[in-house]
Design a protein around this motif. Sequence first.
Motif, PDB file in Angstrom:
ATOM      1  N   LYS A 356     -59.314  98.090  40.567  1.00 34.40           N
ATOM      2  CA  LYS A 356     -58.864  99.303  39.894  1.00 34.40           C
ATOM      3  C   LYS A 356     -58.735  99.136  38.389  1.00 34.40           C
ATOM      4  N   GLN A 357     -58.215  97.999  37.934  1.00 32.74           N
ATOM      5  CA  GLN A 357     -58.018  97.820  36.496  1.00 32.74           C
ATOM      6  C   GLN A 357     -59.347  97.873  35.741  1.00 32.74           C
ATOM      7  N   SER A 358     -60.369  97.246  36.302  1.00 31.34           N
ATOM      8  CA  SER A 358     -61.695  97.301  35.678  1.00 31.34           C
ATOM      9  C   SER A 358     -62.317  98.674  35.835  1.00 31.34           C
ATOM     10  N   MET A 359     -62.189  99.247  37.025  1.00 26.15           N
ATOM     11  CA  MET A 359     -62.797 100.550  37.301  1.00 26.15           C
ATOM     12  C   MET A 359     -62.268 101.625  36.359  1.00 26.15           C
ATOM     13  N   GLN A 360     -60.981 101.593  36.055  1.00 27.16           N
ATOM     14  CA  GLN A 360     -60.409 102.617  35.181  1.00 27.16           C
ATOM     15  C   GLN A 360     -60.936 102.517  33.756  1.00 27.16           C
ATOM     16  N   ASN A 361     -61.528 101.385  33.427  1.00 29.98           N
ATOM     17  CA  ASN A 361     -62.156 101.233  32.122  1.00 29.98           C
ATOM     18  C   ASN A 361     -63.667 101.389  32.213  1.00 29.98           C
ATOM     19  N   GLY A 362     -64.174 101.718  33.419  1.00 30.10           N
ATOM     20  CA  GLY A 362     -65.595 102.030  33.557  1.00 30.10           C
ATOM     21  C   GLY A 362     -66.470 100.877  33.967  1.00 30.10           C
ATOM     22  N   GLY A 363     -65.928  99.891  34.702  1.00 28.36           N
ATOM     23  CA  GLY A 363     -66.739  98.766  35.148  1.00 28.36           C
ATOM     24  C   GLY A 363     -66.425  98.384  36.575  1.00 28.36           C
ATOM     25  N   GLY A 364     -67.448  98.342  37.430  1.00 36.14           N
ATOM     26  CA  GLY A 364     -67.269  97.993  38.828  1.00 36.14           C
ATOM     27  C   GLY A 364     -67.735  96.583  39.140  1.00 36.14           C
ATOM     28  N   PRO A 365     -67.961  96.285  40.424  1.00 31.51           N
ATOM     29  CA  PRO A 365     -68.352  94.928  40.834  1.00 31.51           C
ATOM     30  C   PRO A 365     -69.591  94.403  40.120  1.00 31.51           C
ATOM     31  N   ALA A 366     -70.605  95.254  39.953  1.00 30.69           N
ATOM     32  CA  ALA A 366     -71.839  94.786  39.315  1.00 30.69           C
ATOM     33  C   ALA A 366     -71.647  94.537  37.828  1.00 30.69           C
ATOM     34  N   CYS A 367     -70.794  95.331  37.192  1.00 30.82           N
ATOM     35  CA  CYS A 367     -70.548  95.127  35.759  1.00 30.82           C
ATOM     36  C   CYS A 367     -69.927  93.764  35.486  1.00 30.82           C
ATOM     37  N   LEU A 368     -69.133  93.279  36.440  1.00 28.42           N
ATOM     38  CA  LEU A 368     -68.360  92.071  36.222  1.00 28.42           C
ATOM     39  C   LEU A 368     -69.163  90.789  36.373  1.00 28.42           C
ATOM     40  N   ARG A 369     -70.436  90.876  36.751  1.00 32.48           N
ATOM     41  CA  ARG A 369     -71.177  89.645  37.007  1.00 32.48           C
ATOM     42  C   ARG A 369     -72.558  89.614  36.363  1.00 32.48           C
ATOM     43  N   LEU A 370     -72.943  88.404  35.973  1.00 36.17           N
ATOM     44  CA  LEU A 370     -74.284  88.136  35.463  1.00 36.17           C
ATOM     45  C   LEU A 370     -75.013  87.336  36.530  1.00 36.17           C
ATOM     46  N   ARG A 371     -76.176  87.823  36.957  1.00 30.31           N
ATOM     47  CA  ARG A 371     -76.934  87.185  38.028  1.00 30.31           C
ATOM     48  C   ARG A 371     -77.897  86.156  37.440  1.00 30.31           C
ATOM     49  N   VAL A 372     -77.878  84.963  38.004  1.00 27.96           N
ATOM     50  CA  VAL A 372     -78.744  83.886  37.526  1.00 27.96           C
ATOM     51  C   VAL A 372     -79.350  83.182  38.739  1.00 27.96           C
ATOM     52  N   ALA A 373     -80.660  83.351  38.950  1.00 30.47           N
ATOM     53  CA  ALA A 373     -81.348  82.642  40.026  1.00 30.47           C
ATOM     54  C   ALA A 373     -81.649  81.224  39.547  1.00 30.47           C
ATOM     55  N   LEU A 374     -81.273  80.237  40.365  1.00 32.97           N
ATOM     56  CA  LEU A 374     -81.372  78.832  39.979  1.00 32.97           C
ATOM     57  C   LEU A 374     -81.977  77.992  41.103  1.00 32.97           C
ATOM     58  N   THR A 375     -82.748  77.003  40.730  1.00 30.67           N
ATOM     59  CA  THR A 375     -83.131  75.967  41.682  1.00 30.67           C
ATOM     60  C   THR A 375     -81.970  74.978  41.776  1.00 30.67           C
ATOM     61  N   GLU A 376     -82.007  74.124  42.788  1.00 30.93           N
ATOM     62  CA  GLU A 376     -80.943  73.133  42.924  1.00 30.93           C
ATOM     63  C   GLU A 376     -80.890  72.210  41.710  1.00 30.93           C
ATOM     64  N   ARG A 377     -82.044  71.858  41.169  1.00 29.68           N
ATOM     65  CA  ARG A 377     -82.082  70.991  39.992  1.00 29.68           C
ATOM     66  C   ARG A 377     -81.456  71.694  38.792  1.00 29.68           C
ATOM     67  N   GLU A 378     -81.756  72.980  38.621  1.00 29.08           N
ATOM     68  CA  GLU A 378     -81.165  73.734  37.515  1.00 29.08           C
ATOM     69  C   GLU A 378     -79.664  73.880  37.693  1.00 29.08           C
ATOM     70  N   ALA A 379     -79.238  74.137  38.924  1.00 28.76           N
ATOM     71  CA  ALA A 379     -77.805  74.282  39.192  1.00 28.76           C
ATOM     72  C   ALA A 379     -77.053  72.999  38.863  1.00 28.76           C
ATOM     73  N   ALA A 380     -77.698  71.868  39.094  1.00 28.84           N
ATOM     74  CA  ALA A 380     -77.068  70.583  38.790  1.00 28.84           C
ATOM     75  C   ALA A 380     -76.890  70.386  37.289  1.00 28.84           C
ATOM     76  N   ALA A 381     -77.654  71.139  36.480  1.00 26.89           N
ATOM     77  CA  ALA A 381     -77.551  71.041  35.026  1.00 26.89           C
ATOM     78  C   ALA A 381     -76.539  72.017  34.441  1.00 26.89           C
ATOM     79  N   VAL A 382     -75.958  72.875  35.273  1.00 26.25           N
ATOM     80  CA  VAL A 382     -74.922  73.812  34.818  1.00 26.25           C
ATOM     81  C   VAL A 382     -73.603  73.044  34.668  1.00 26.25           C
ATOM     82  N   ASN A 383     -72.826  73.418  33.654  1.00 27.68           N
ATOM     83  CA  ASN A 383     -71.499  72.825  33.475  1.00 27.68           C
ATOM     84  C   ASN A 383     -70.722  72.924  34.791  1.00 27.68           C
ATOM     85  N   PRO A 384     -70.425  71.805  35.450  1.00 30.06           N
ATOM     86  CA  PRO A 384     -69.826  71.869  36.792  1.00 30.06           C
ATOM     87  C   PRO A 384     -68.418  72.446  36.816  1.00 30.06           C
ATOM     88  N   ALA A 385     -67.734  72.454  35.672  1.00 28.81           N
ATOM     89  CA  ALA A 385     -66.349  72.914  35.639  1.00 28.81           C
ATOM     90  C   ALA A 385     -66.209  74.418  35.821  1.00 28.81           C
TER      91      ALA A 385
END
Length: 448
Positions: A356-385
């Motif tokens: 609700k807090q996000s929705m009232q400002n005009g952003g839903g589930p899709a607004c809140l996320r950035l989609r990144v398709a990764l291979t396992e090797r690429e995922a291993a290079a992402v900051n693990p924290a």
Amino acid sequence: MNHAFEANFDGLVGPTHHYGGHSFGNVASTSNAAHIANPRAAALQGLAKMKALADLGYRQGVLPPQERPALWVLRDMGYTGTDNEIIGLQANTQSGLFAGLCSASSMWTANAATVSPSADTADGRVHFSVANLTSKFHRSIEAPQTRRSLAAIFASDAHFTIHAALPQHAALGDEGAANHTRLSHAYGEPGTEFFVYGARFWGGQHAPQRYPARQTLEASQAIARRHGLAAERTVFAQQNPAVIDAGVFHNDVIAVGNLDVLFCHELAFLDAPAVYAELRQKQAGLQIIEVPESEVSVADAVRSYLFNSQLLDKGQGKQRLIVPEECRSTPAVWAFLEELQASGGPINEVLVFDLKQSMQNGGGPACLRLRVALTEREAAAVNPAVWMNDALHERLTHWVCRHYRDRLGVADLADPALLIEVRTALDELTQLLELGSIYPFQRDGSDA
């Protein structure tokens, strides 16, 4: 084919989350202007969604909020004095400008960048183009920090390329992944990248009249060139100007796609039959679920954010749809979703979240996320924290409860204590997420 998966990187809601009504064209944002917000609840709602999806087995990452208020902008405008003096002057003389410089809008990371996975790009790396968000002042200041944050998470030059934002001009207005969808048979196979624009800056004949078109064809074409995308697997389509004027400020408010499924409203595109034909020609086997206006009106789609949902792969040709609670409270939308689940089609499960807090400002589930398709090797290079798990969820929940207020109005933004609270919280967050010194206050005070 390399095994790959789609990860979602959600924006952590910032401590200055408030309802300032800064986004003309976003009906929810402007209609809730001056209401009292609850930053703590907003952040906890976002974390609950991240944790729930991680518990379902999806790879879920966290993107940090930006430092606000953005005092370096005021200093660039010639204001001098201590931080508190500048805050006091601005809050009393130009409260609207100052509130914009306190916006927590970076929480909607679908607008952070456009992402092309390595299976699609000419050099075999994952490409990010930071969005310039030039149509709104309060968002146009986000790009430098967005690039620093992405660089701290996707640091490997061998796997990732992070492009700076396009030049800040209306001809190249770019709102990021909110106007981009990737369709494919599998995440590790070459896919079809689908760019949707609101208007053509040079030579366009169709444009909305009430609200601005935020994405231009020229910007979408520039990003496709940057990312080295093949023309035979790229589609550019214009959003229907009439739905922009009805409050559909981004394509992800009227359409969402994943793998070989496109879920959209029948009025989403200017020339839907031609768009569908090109998509099917370039992405064989594409399934299009078109929602008729007679069953769900554009007004109900905007009210409920039905299409600002997440489509998530379940395997075996089936997908989950992640929707906000507002879908359940909109009768026509909920009736459609119940029929959709029972239809035997590719979307056979709907999960509802309180945002609700996000929705009232005009952003839903899709607004809140950035989609990144990764291979396992690429995922291993992402900051693990930054990967969500039980331990990180617990740490971030405690962090939010320690540092965030449970009530914040526009007038509260002038409280000098808020700046100290924000900087204290963000300094601790960079340690929790192992990001290094990414914020202006940790550097030299500038955003360069």
